[in-house]
Write a protein that holds these residues in place. Structure first.
Motif, PDB file in Angstrom:
ATOM      1  N   VAL A   1       0.846  -1.201   0.000  1.00  0.00           N
ATOM      2  CA  VAL A   1       0.000   0.000   0.000  1.00  0.00           C
ATOM      3  C   VAL A   1       0.877   1.246   0.000  1.00  0.00           C
ATOM      4  N   LYS A   2       1.877   1.260   0.871  1.00  0.00           N
ATOM      5  CA  LYS A   2       2.807   2.401   0.939  1.00  0.00           C
ATOM      6  C   LYS A   2       3.575   2.542  -0.376  1.00  0.00           C
ATOM      7  N   ARG A   3       3.982   1.413  -0.954  1.00  0.00           N
ATOM      8  CA  ARG A   3       4.709   1.439  -2.228  1.00  0.00           C
ATOM      9  C   ARG A   3       3.846   2.069  -3.318  1.00  0.00           C
ATOM     10  N   ARG A   4       2.584   1.684  -3.416  1.00  0.00           N
ATOM     11  CA  ARG A   4       1.670   2.224  -4.428  1.00  0.00           C
ATOM     12  C   ARG A   4       1.420   3.725  -4.188  1.00  0.00           C
ATOM     13  N   GLN A   5       1.270   4.109  -2.929  1.00  0.00           N
ATOM     14  CA  GLN A   5       1.072   5.530  -2.610  1.00  0.00           C
ATOM     15  C   GLN A   5       2.253   6.360  -3.097  1.00  0.00           C
ATOM     16  N   TRP A   6       3.472   5.891  -2.826  1.00  0.00           N
ATOM     17  CA  TRP A   6       4.667   6.619  -3.276  1.00  0.00           C
ATOM     18  C   TRP A   6       4.742   6.655  -4.792  1.00  0.00           C
ATOM     19  N   GLU A   7       4.446   5.537  -5.469  1.00  0.00           N
ATOM     20  CA  GLU A   7       4.492   5.503  -6.940  1.00  0.00           C
ATOM     21  C   GLU A   7       3.564   6.554  -7.529  1.00  0.00           C
ATOM     22  N   GLU A   8       2.329   6.599  -7.033  1.00  0.00           N
ATOM     23  CA  GLU A   8       1.345   7.559  -7.543  1.00  0.00           C
ATOM     24  C   GLU A   8       1.739   8.992  -7.198  1.00  0.00           C
ATOM     25  N   PHE A   9       2.203   9.189  -5.976  1.00  0.00           N
ATOM     26  CA  PHE A   9       2.593  10.528  -5.544  1.00  0.00           C
ATOM     27  C   PHE A   9       3.766  11.054  -6.380  1.00  0.00           C
ATOM     28  N   ILE A  10       4.805  10.255  -6.559  1.00  0.00           N
ATOM     29  CA  ILE A  10       5.986  10.686  -7.312  1.00  0.00           C
ATOM     30  C   ILE A  10       5.627  10.938  -8.775  1.00  0.00           C
ATOM     31  N   GLU A  11       4.775  10.120  -9.339  1.00  0.00           N
ATOM     32  CA  GLU A  11       4.331  10.350 -10.722  1.00  0.00           C
ATOM     33  C   GLU A  11       3.634  11.708 -10.838  1.00  0.00           C
ATOM     34  N   THR A  12       2.747  12.013  -9.909  1.00  0.00           N
ATOM     35  CA  THR A  12       2.059  13.310  -9.897  1.00  0.00           C
ATOM     36  C   THR A  12       3.046  14.449  -9.658  1.00  0.00           C
ATOM     37  N   ALA A  13       3.961  14.263  -8.724  1.00  0.00           N
ATOM     38  CA  ALA A  13       4.955  15.308  -8.421  1.00  0.00           C
ATOM     39  C   ALA A  13       5.821  15.598  -9.647  1.00  0.00           C
ATOM     40  N   HIS A  14       6.288  14.559 -10.330  1.00  0.00           N
ATOM     41  CA  HIS A  14       7.108  14.767 -11.531  1.00  0.00           C
ATOM     42  C   HIS A  14       6.325  15.541 -12.592  1.00  0.00           C
ATOM     43  N   TRP A  15       5.083  15.191 -12.774  1.00  0.00           N
ATOM     44  CA  TRP A  15       4.241  15.879 -13.761  1.00  0.00           C
ATOM     45  C   TRP A  15       4.101  17.359 -13.415  1.00  0.00           C
ATOM     46  N   ARG A  16       3.792  17.653 -12.135  1.00  0.00           N
ATOM     47  CA  ARG A  16       3.621  19.047 -11.695  1.00  0.00           C
ATOM     48  C   ARG A  16       4.939  19.824 -11.776  1.00  0.00           C
ATOM     49  N   LEU A  17       6.049  19.200 -11.426  1.00  0.00           N
ATOM     50  CA  LEU A  17       7.358  19.853 -11.513  1.00  0.00           C
ATOM     51  C   LEU A  17       7.708  20.172 -12.968  1.00  0.00           C
ATOM     52  N   ARG A  18       7.449  19.243 -13.875  1.00  0.00           N
ATOM     53  CA  ARG A  18       7.704  19.497 -15.305  1.00  0.00           C
ATOM     54  C   ARG A  18       6.845  20.640 -15.819  1.00  0.00           C
ATOM     55  N   GLU A  19       5.612  20.734 -15.341  1.00  0.00           N
ATOM     56  CA  GLU A  19       4.732  21.852 -15.721  1.00  0.00           C
ATOM     57  C   GLU A  19       5.366  23.200 -15.376  1.00  0.00           C
ATOM     58  N   GLN A  20       6.139  23.224 -14.313  1.00  0.00           N
ATOM     59  CA  GLN A  20       6.780  24.452 -13.832  1.00  0.00           C
ATOM     60  C   GLN A  20       8.214  24.586 -14.358  1.00  0.00           C
ATOM     61  N   ASP A  21       8.596  23.744 -15.294  1.00  0.00           N
ATOM     62  CA  ASP A  21       9.960  23.725 -15.851  1.00  0.00           C
ATOM     63  C   ASP A  21      11.017  23.483 -14.778  1.00  0.00           C
ATOM     64  N   LEU A  22      10.706  22.625 -13.843  1.00  0.00           N
ATOM     65  CA  LEU A  22      11.650  22.241 -12.793  1.00  0.00           C
ATOM     66  C   LEU A  22      12.069  20.799 -13.037  1.00  0.00           C
ATOM     67  N   ASP A  23      13.339  20.601 -13.271  1.00  0.00           N
ATOM     68  CA  ASP A  23      13.835  19.275 -13.599  1.00  0.00           C
ATOM     69  C   ASP A  23      14.382  18.583 -12.353  1.00  0.00           C
ATOM     70  N   LEU A  24      13.479  18.116 -11.527  1.00  0.00           N
ATOM     71  CA  LEU A  24      13.849  17.324 -10.353  1.00  0.00           C
ATOM     72  C   LEU A  24      13.290  15.919 -10.555  1.00  0.00           C
ATOM     73  N   ARG A  25      14.129  14.925 -10.378  1.00  0.00           N
ATOM     74  CA  ARG A  25      13.717  13.532 -10.528  1.00  0.00           C
ATOM     75  C   ARG A  25      13.900  12.825  -9.192  1.00  0.00           C
ATOM     76  N   PHE A  26      12.809  12.458  -8.588  1.00  0.00           N
ATOM     77  CA  PHE A  26      12.857  11.764  -7.299  1.00  0.00           C
ATOM     78  C   PHE A  26      13.068  10.286  -7.583  1.00  0.00           C
ATOM     79  N   ARG A  27      14.323   9.846  -7.408  1.00  0.00           N
ATOM     80  CA  ARG A  27      14.703   8.487  -7.773  1.00  0.00           C
ATOM     81  C   ARG A  27      15.011   7.606  -6.570  1.00  0.00           C
TER      82      ARG A  27
END
Length: 161
Positions: free
Chosen positions: A10-36
């Motif tokens: 459950v925690k793994r899925r929450q992080w996967e979804e959260f990081i996917e959303t965060a990457h999308w929002r960061l790219r929208e703002q032209d911020l190149d941060l990759r949470f790896r």
């Protein structure tokens, strides 16, 4: 990103979804941060920057969430060196000037920890604690923190490296 290290599905899925959303929002703002990097217990996710041993981080525990800029000691000629010069540069250029963060920003030297806990590992941290656990606000806080600090990390890297 490898989430397999998080044993709780459950925690793994929450992080996967959260990081996917965060990457999308960061790219929208032209911020190149990759949470790896996500810690096995699910307590944080880290993104590298242009500087070695400097990371942006989403962190959480049972009571709160935060975003932070973490300055880990660098290895120079086989020795661990705290990044005091970078911390001082950021403090001088940004201390008291950050106005777009709706939550309080805390610098390592303001953090009121007992003397026995003070920077034992020599990590320097700049944190924004959130009052709310809403993930949209968590991502928004990271966007604001990154927008404030990335130009100064780039400037420091250009001047001193």
């Amino acid at each position: 990103m490898k989430f397999q290290t998080i044993s709780n599905p459950v925690k793994r899925r929450q992080w996967e979804e959260f990081i996917e959303t965060a990457h999308w929002r960061l790219r929208e703002q032209d911020l190149d941060l990759r949470f790896r990097t996500v810690k096995a217990d699910g307590s944080y996710a880290k993104a590298s920057t242009v500087l070695p041993a400097v990371h942006f981080m989403f962190g959480r525990d049972f009571a709160k969430k935060w975003v932070e800029l973490e300055l880990k000691p660098r290895i120079v000629n086989g020795e661990r060196k705290p990044q005091k010069e970078l911390y001082a540069f950021l403090r001088e250029n940004l201390g008291g000037k950050i106005i777009s963060l709706p939550h309080r920003l805390t610098w390592s030297d303001e953090d009121k920890r007992p003397a026995s806990e003070e920077m034992v590992d020599e990590d320097l941290r700049i944190k924004v604690y959130l009052n709310d656990i809403d993930e949209t606000q968590w991502i928004e806080a990271m966007i604001r923190l990154a927008k404030q600090f990335l130009p100064f990390l780039n400037r420091f890297q250009a001047q001193f490296h």
